[in-house]
Design a protein around this motif. Structure first.
Motif, PDB file in Angstrom:
ATOM      1  N   VAL A  75      -3.284   5.025   3.820  1.00 48.90           N
ATOM      2  CA  VAL A  75      -1.717   5.239   3.676  1.00 48.90           C
ATOM      3  C   VAL A  75      -1.503   6.347   4.706  1.00 48.90           C
ATOM      4  CG1 VAL A  75       0.525   5.428   2.629  1.00 48.90           C
ATOM      5  CG2 VAL A  75      -1.097   3.973   1.812  1.00 48.90           C
ATOM      6  N   LEU A  76      -0.577   6.136   5.610  1.00 46.45           N
ATOM      7  CA  LEU A  76      -0.361   7.432   6.320  1.00 46.45           C
ATOM      8  C   LEU A  76       1.064   7.982   5.814  1.00 46.45           C
ATOM      9  CD1 LEU A  76      -0.818   5.825   9.923  1.00 46.45           C
ATOM     10  CD2 LEU A  76      -2.470   7.358   8.707  1.00 46.45           C
ATOM     11  N   PRO A  77       0.969   9.110   5.482  1.00 40.47           N
ATOM     12  CA  PRO A  77       2.205   9.875   4.915  1.00 40.47           C
ATOM     13  C   PRO A  77       3.223  10.052   5.908  1.00 40.47           C
ATOM     14  CG  PRO A  77       0.551  11.331   5.144  1.00 40.47           C
ATOM     15  CD  PRO A  77      -0.137  10.181   5.477  1.00 40.47           C
ATOM     16  N   LEU A  78       4.506   9.820   5.607  1.00 35.43           N
ATOM     17  CA  LEU A  78       5.508   9.989   6.781  1.00 35.43           C
ATOM     18  C   LEU A  78       5.533  11.200   7.600  1.00 35.43           C
ATOM     19  CD1 LEU A  78       8.694   8.233   4.945  1.00 35.43           C
ATOM     20  CD2 LEU A  78       6.922   7.366   6.086  1.00 35.43           C
ATOM     21  N   HIS A  79       5.317  12.312   6.954  1.00 37.93           N
ATOM     22  CA  HIS A  79       5.290  13.731   7.787  1.00 37.93           C
ATOM     23  C   HIS A  79       4.233  13.499   8.871  1.00 37.93           C
ATOM     24  CE1 HIS A  79       1.739  15.305   5.703  1.00 37.93           C
ATOM     25  NE2 HIS A  79       2.132  14.730   4.678  1.00 37.93           N
ATOM     26  N   SER A  80       3.050  12.512   8.913  1.00 33.09           N
ATOM     27  CA  SER A  80       2.013  12.720   9.894  1.00 33.09           C
ATOM     28  C   SER A  80       2.384  11.418  10.974  1.00 33.09           C
ATOM     29  CB  SER A  80       0.694  12.025   9.101  1.00 33.09           C
ATOM     30  OG  SER A  80       0.734  10.508   8.842  1.00 33.09           O
ATOM     31  N   LEU A  81       3.505  11.100  11.039  1.00 33.69           N
ATOM     32  CA  LEU A  81       3.767  10.115  12.013  1.00 33.69           C
ATOM     33  C   LEU A  81       4.725  10.882  12.932  1.00 33.69           C
ATOM     34  CD1 LEU A  81       4.973   7.088   9.798  1.00 33.69           C
ATOM     35  CD2 LEU A  81       2.736   7.315  10.806  1.00 33.69           C
ATOM     36  N   VAL A  82       4.905  10.162  14.244  1.00 35.15           N
ATOM     37  CA  VAL A  82       5.483  10.995  15.296  1.00 35.15           C
ATOM     38  C   VAL A  82       7.113  10.519  15.428  1.00 35.15           C
ATOM     39  CG1 VAL A  82       5.573  11.496  17.937  1.00 35.15           C
ATOM     40  CG2 VAL A  82       3.458  11.548  16.667  1.00 35.15           C
ATOM     41  N   PRO A  83       7.929  11.099  15.351  1.00 39.80           N
ATOM     42  CA  PRO A  83       9.280  10.589  15.393  1.00 39.80           C
ATOM     43  C   PRO A  83      10.027  10.351  16.918  1.00 39.80           C
ATOM     44  CG  PRO A  83       9.416  12.888  14.948  1.00 39.80           C
ATOM     45  CD  PRO A  83       7.730  12.761  14.921  1.00 39.80           C
ATOM     46  N   SER A 112       0.319   1.120   9.586  1.00 40.81           N
ATOM     47  CA  SER A 112      -0.550   0.284  10.530  1.00 40.81           C
ATOM     48  C   SER A 112      -1.008  -0.942   9.783  1.00 40.81           C
ATOM     49  CB  SER A 112      -1.522   1.101  10.534  1.00 40.81           C
ATOM     50  OG  SER A 112      -2.554   0.312  11.356  1.00 40.81           O
ATOM     51  N   PRO A 113      -0.854  -1.904  10.563  1.00 37.11           N
ATOM     52  CA  PRO A 113      -0.968  -3.365   9.895  1.00 37.11           C
ATOM     53  C   PRO A 113      -2.648  -3.696   9.322  1.00 37.11           C
ATOM     54  CG  PRO A 113      -0.754  -3.660  12.032  1.00 37.11           C
ATOM     55  CD  PRO A 113      -0.311  -2.132  11.890  1.00 37.11           C
ATOM     56  N   ASP A 114      -3.372  -2.597   9.984  1.00 35.93           N
ATOM     57  CA  ASP A 114      -4.818  -2.609   9.562  1.00 35.93           C
ATOM     58  C   ASP A 114      -5.113  -2.110   7.911  1.00 35.93           C
ATOM     59  OD1 ASP A 114      -5.331  -3.748  12.013  1.00 35.93           O
ATOM     60  OD2 ASP A 114      -5.637  -1.913  12.648  1.00 35.93           O
ATOM     61  N   GLY A 132       6.507  13.557  -3.310  1.00 34.52           N
ATOM     62  CA  GLY A 132       5.102  12.774  -3.540  1.00 34.52           C
ATOM     63  C   GLY A 132       4.369  12.694  -2.559  1.00 34.52           C
ATOM     64  N   GLN A 133       4.517  12.981  -1.135  1.00 28.01           N
ATOM     65  CA  GLN A 133       3.810  12.766  -0.331  1.00 28.01           C
ATOM     66  C   GLN A 133       2.305  13.402  -0.158  1.00 28.01           C
ATOM     67  OE1 GLN A 133       5.387  11.688   3.897  1.00 28.01           O
ATOM     68  NE2 GLN A 133       7.240  12.692   3.105  1.00 28.01           N
ATOM     69  N   GLN A 134       1.427  12.628   0.112  1.00 30.23           N
ATOM     70  CA  GLN A 134       0.047  13.340   0.132  1.00 30.23           C
ATOM     71  C   GLN A 134      -0.117  14.368   1.394  1.00 30.23           C
ATOM     72  OE1 GLN A 134      -3.085  10.195  -0.098  1.00 30.23           O
ATOM     73  NE2 GLN A 134      -2.061   9.322  -1.980  1.00 30.23           N
ATOM     74  N   GLY A 135      -1.196  15.331   1.491  1.00 29.43           N
ATOM     75  CA  GLY A 135      -1.174  16.178   2.513  1.00 29.43           C
ATOM     76  C   GLY A 135      -0.325  17.378   2.940  1.00 29.43           C
ATOM     77  N   ILE A 136       0.522  17.544   1.836  1.00 29.41           N
ATOM     78  CA  ILE A 136       1.631  18.547   1.937  1.00 29.41           C
ATOM     79  C   ILE A 136       1.136  20.052   1.089  1.00 29.41           C
ATOM     80  CG2 ILE A 136       4.175  19.556   1.681  1.00 29.41           C
ATOM     81  CD1 ILE A 136       5.042  16.825   1.995  1.00 29.41           C
ATOM     82  N   GLU A 137       0.935  21.025   1.603  1.00 23.24           N
ATOM     83  CA  GLU A 137       0.260  22.084   1.235  1.00 23.24           C
ATOM     84  C   GLU A 137       1.428  23.202   1.232  1.00 23.24           C
ATOM     85  OE1 GLU A 137      -3.116  23.468   3.142  1.00 23.24           O
ATOM     86  OE2 GLU A 137      -4.233  21.664   2.776  1.00 23.24           O
ATOM     87  N   GLY A 138       1.349  24.073   0.135  1.00 21.09           N
ATOM     88  CA  GLY A 138       2.545  25.028   0.078  1.00 21.09           C
ATOM     89  C   GLY A 138       3.813  24.662  -0.354  1.00 21.09           C
ATOM     90  N   ARG A 155       0.882  -1.255  -0.037  1.00 19.12           N
ATOM     91  CA  ARG A 155       0.050  -0.047   0.132  1.00 19.12           C
ATOM     92  C   ARG A 155       0.730   1.014   0.111  1.00 19.12           C
ATOM     93  NH1 ARG A 155      -2.794  -2.599   4.313  1.00 19.12           N
ATOM     94  NH2 ARG A 155      -2.302  -0.704   5.570  1.00 19.12           N
ATOM     95  N   PHE A 156       1.970   1.254   0.791  1.00 17.89           N
ATOM     96  CA  PHE A 156       2.622   2.601   0.748  1.00 17.89           C
ATOM     97  C   PHE A 156       3.524   2.552  -0.493  1.00 17.89           C
ATOM     98  CE2 PHE A 156       6.936   4.312   2.045  1.00 17.89           C
ATOM     99  CZ  PHE A 156       6.526   5.535   2.445  1.00 17.89           C
ATOM    100  N   LEU A 157       3.963   1.661  -1.076  1.00 16.95           N
ATOM    101  CA  LEU A 157       4.624   1.722  -2.302  1.00 16.95           C
ATOM    102  C   LEU A 157       3.726   2.393  -3.428  1.00 16.95           C
ATOM    103  CD1 LEU A 157       7.043  -0.153  -0.990  1.00 16.95           C
ATOM    104  CD2 LEU A 157       7.474  -0.633  -3.424  1.00 16.95           C
TER     105      LEU A 157
END
Length: 627
Positions: free
Chosen positions: A470-478, A464-466, A583-589, A167-169
């Motif tokens: 797809v969660l974009p990488l910039h939305s994950l907590v480092p 997530s295994p569920d 190419g990540q989704q959800g990035i504006e500007g 899904r991520f690829l």
């Protein structure tokens, strides 16, 4: 009265005769459409029926094969099938299968079994029906399959497969058609094609599948016998050859064949440019217990031992490369067979380095893959390895009688002190016969794209295994890592301490463990003066650097238990794939770390422009444009 009793029987016979004549007439009517090309005839022996939504059941006659592109989960319900050398039987669990357009298509072949006595046919039919019922195959599908059932056929259940990694690829536009055929077949569309497409696979020509040459078959047969017999110790198999000769495919096929007979196979990766189980730039030792039924990005896993070299080529520092190879090999316990993969750099210094590796690892078997003309490299016979000089090792000096051409070994005395008792390896030649084999620049996909896919496959473990979006990488907590908790080293170049944080920010780093305790009197950062040869526990992306709080923000799928052991960050010449940045989704500007206004007149930027133009100009069978 007797005539009246026989009347129903005669009526039934007449009705059956009329029915058979009508059925024959309908068959002839349908065959007329086939003869004029309106409906293609069903392929003999191949039956594919929809079992449920997203599930199909497939019947194959003995020796019949299905070559396909796509992905699915495969389970054998009756009989046995072979896939890339691995024999799948009814006792195996469902296996994920990946056949992307970037690689050679996989072929599913029914294995012939011992034909049972005729009296057992009813029991076998009942067992096949019971297996299909237990997996909720619809009655209509069972009836259609059992009409073509034979005792030595194979019945396979195919299920739609959707994993976090795929899904991520597929969420990245350049890879959205990764599992779709790049060239549509010109053959007629058959009913079974629609059934197969419903589970995510497309039937393709057998020519697109793996072509096992006679030399490859003979080499595999001998290696299997040696690994199972163990008459002369545990075999260590080293596979070498130029680029684009099928080394990786050969290794996967050999691993799967061995797993048919052994519970585990050891695999050592020495090709830092095209790694199998890890992201690129690593030398690793892995214990393989499951069949390898896909390319590297589908089975990224944590090896038993791994060192991050930090580059896709070792030309700049071959001594450190040999140190890394020696360190990783020292953890091989010599209890199960070992397969060693090597680089495709076999010309000039690359060949000399390969001789050094062979002397260092002392394999029992060498599989040399090359075209029949041997233009790329000479045959690596035991004599050639013994007498030829390597890049960092010297060859044994030939005796004077050998130099004079004396052929008798009895009259030939070797120099005093020369060790001629060194183990002699068995050399096996494999000549690949697939199109464009061994031709530089004629690979199916650019090597840089394959490396990016391996990194994306590794980062896909963050999803997530569920089943879901797809969660974009910039939305994950480092994770937050203090400067003084880890040491830092840039591997491939010298960076001034004042610029080190600019280099680390938005970079791919190896999460490593050095034996020395990291001590810092200040808030850091802690900079190493030399690159250590140390264990690598995984990888991550430095999402950001907080200079005020002295923290690294690192995004990684490494579990917390292993992260507690990390005390060193190694930054190499492996870059984050461009599609992650743009190419990540959800990035504006404006996109961070990306610019379209780049000055190529800056010193050192010419190579970037050349690479960009190179990728645009060359056309590959798999269309993927990162530029």
């Amino acid at each position: 009265m007797p005539a009246r009793r026989n009347r129903p029987r005669r009526a039934l016979a007449r009705a059956l005769a009329r029915g058979s004549r009508a059925e024959a007439a309908w068959r002839e009517f349908a065959a007329s459409f086939t003869r004029i090309g309106m409906v293609p005839p069903a392929e003999p022996g191949l039956v594919a029926v929809e079992a449920a939504e997203g599930t199909a059941v497939l019947l194959l006659e003995p020796r019949q094969a299905l070559t396909f592109t796509g992905k699915c989960r495969l389970r054998c319900l009756y009989g046995a099938v072979r896939l890339l050398g691995f024999a799948v039987a009814s006792h195996h669990p469902g296996l994920p299968v990946f056949s992307p357009a970037t690689h050679c298509a996989l072929s599913l072949e029914a294995l012939p079994g011992a034909r049972p006595p005729a009296a057992a046919l009813r029991q076998l039919r009942a067992a096949a029906r019971a297996a299909m019922r237990s997996h909720r195959v619809r009655r209509q599908a069972r009836v259609k399959l059992m009409a073509r059932f034979s005792p030595d056929c194979a019945v396979v259940l195919l299920e739609h497969l959707d994993t976090p990694v795929t899904r991520f690829l597929l969420s990245h536009p350049p890879l959205s058609r990764l599992f779709e055929p790049q060239k549509k077949e010109e053959s007629n569309f058959r009913p079974e094609d629609a059934v197969l497409a419903s589970v995510g696979i497309v039937k393709c020509s057998p020519d697109q599948g793996l072509l096992v040459s006679e030399s490859m078959y003979l080499a595999l047969e001998e290696l299997i016998q040696a690994c199972c017999a163990e008459d002369e110790g545990i075999p260590v198999v080293l596979v070498c050859g130029p680029k684009n000769t099928g080394k990786s495919t050969f290794n996967r096929y050999l691993i799967n064949l061995l797993l048919n007979r052994l519970p585990v196979v050891e695999y050592m990766e020495c090709d830092i440019g095209q790694t199998e189980f890890t992201p690129p730039g690593c030398v690793s030792l892995s214990s393989v217990t499951e069949p390898v039924l896909g390319p590297p990005f589908t089975h990224q896993q944590m090896p038993s031992k791994m060192v991050y070299y930090g580059q896709t080529s070792c030309e700049q520092d071959t001594e450190r490369y040999l140190d890394v190879v020696k360190y990783v090999f020292s953890y091989y316990k010599k209890e199960v067979p070992l397969i060693i993969n090597t680089m495709g750099w076999v010309k000039g210094d690359g060949l000399l380095l390969l001789i050094d590796i062979i002397r260092l690892l002392s394999p029992s078997h060498i599989v040399q893959m090359d075209t029949c003309d041997w233009k790329a490299m000479p045959p690596l016979t035991p004599e050639h390895i013994h007498f030829s000089a390597g890049l960092h090792t010297k060859g044994k000096q030939q005796s004077k009688c050998k130099q004079l051409g004396v052929g008798s070994t009895e009259s030939c005395q070797y120099p005093e002190g020369e060790d001629m008792s060194a183990p002699q390896h068995k050399l096996l030649y494999v000549h690949p016969e697939f199109p464009r084999a061994g031709v530089a620049g004629e690979a199916r996909v650019h090597s840089g794209i394959l490396r990016d896919m391996s990194i994306l496959g590794y980062l896909g473990q963050l999803q997530s295994p569920d089943i879901g979006a797809v969660l974009p990488l910039h939305s994950l907590v480092p994770y937050q890592v203090p400067f003084n908790a880890v040491a830092l080293r840039v591997i491939h170049t010298d960076v001034a301490p004042s610029n080190i944080m600019y280099a680390v920010n938005a970079s791919w780093v190896g999460l490593c463990c050095i034996p020395e305790e990291v001590r810092c009197q200040t808030e850091g950062p802690v900079l190493l003066t030399q690159t250590p040869v140390c264990d690598c526990l995984g990888f991550g992306i430095v999402r950001g650097v907080d200079m005020e709080k002295k923290l690294y923000h690192i995004l990684t799928p490494v579990p917390p238990a292993n992260l507690r052991l990390v005390n060193c960050l190694l930054l190499g010449n492996i870059a984050i794939p461009n599609c992650v940045l743009v190419g990540q989704q959800g990035i504006e500007g404006e996109i961070p770390y990306v610019t379209s206004d780049y000055n190529y007149s800056i010193m050192g930027s010419g190579k970037l422009r050349k690479k960009k133009q190179h990728l645009k100009r060359r056309q590959y069978p798999f269309e993927c444009d990162y530029t």
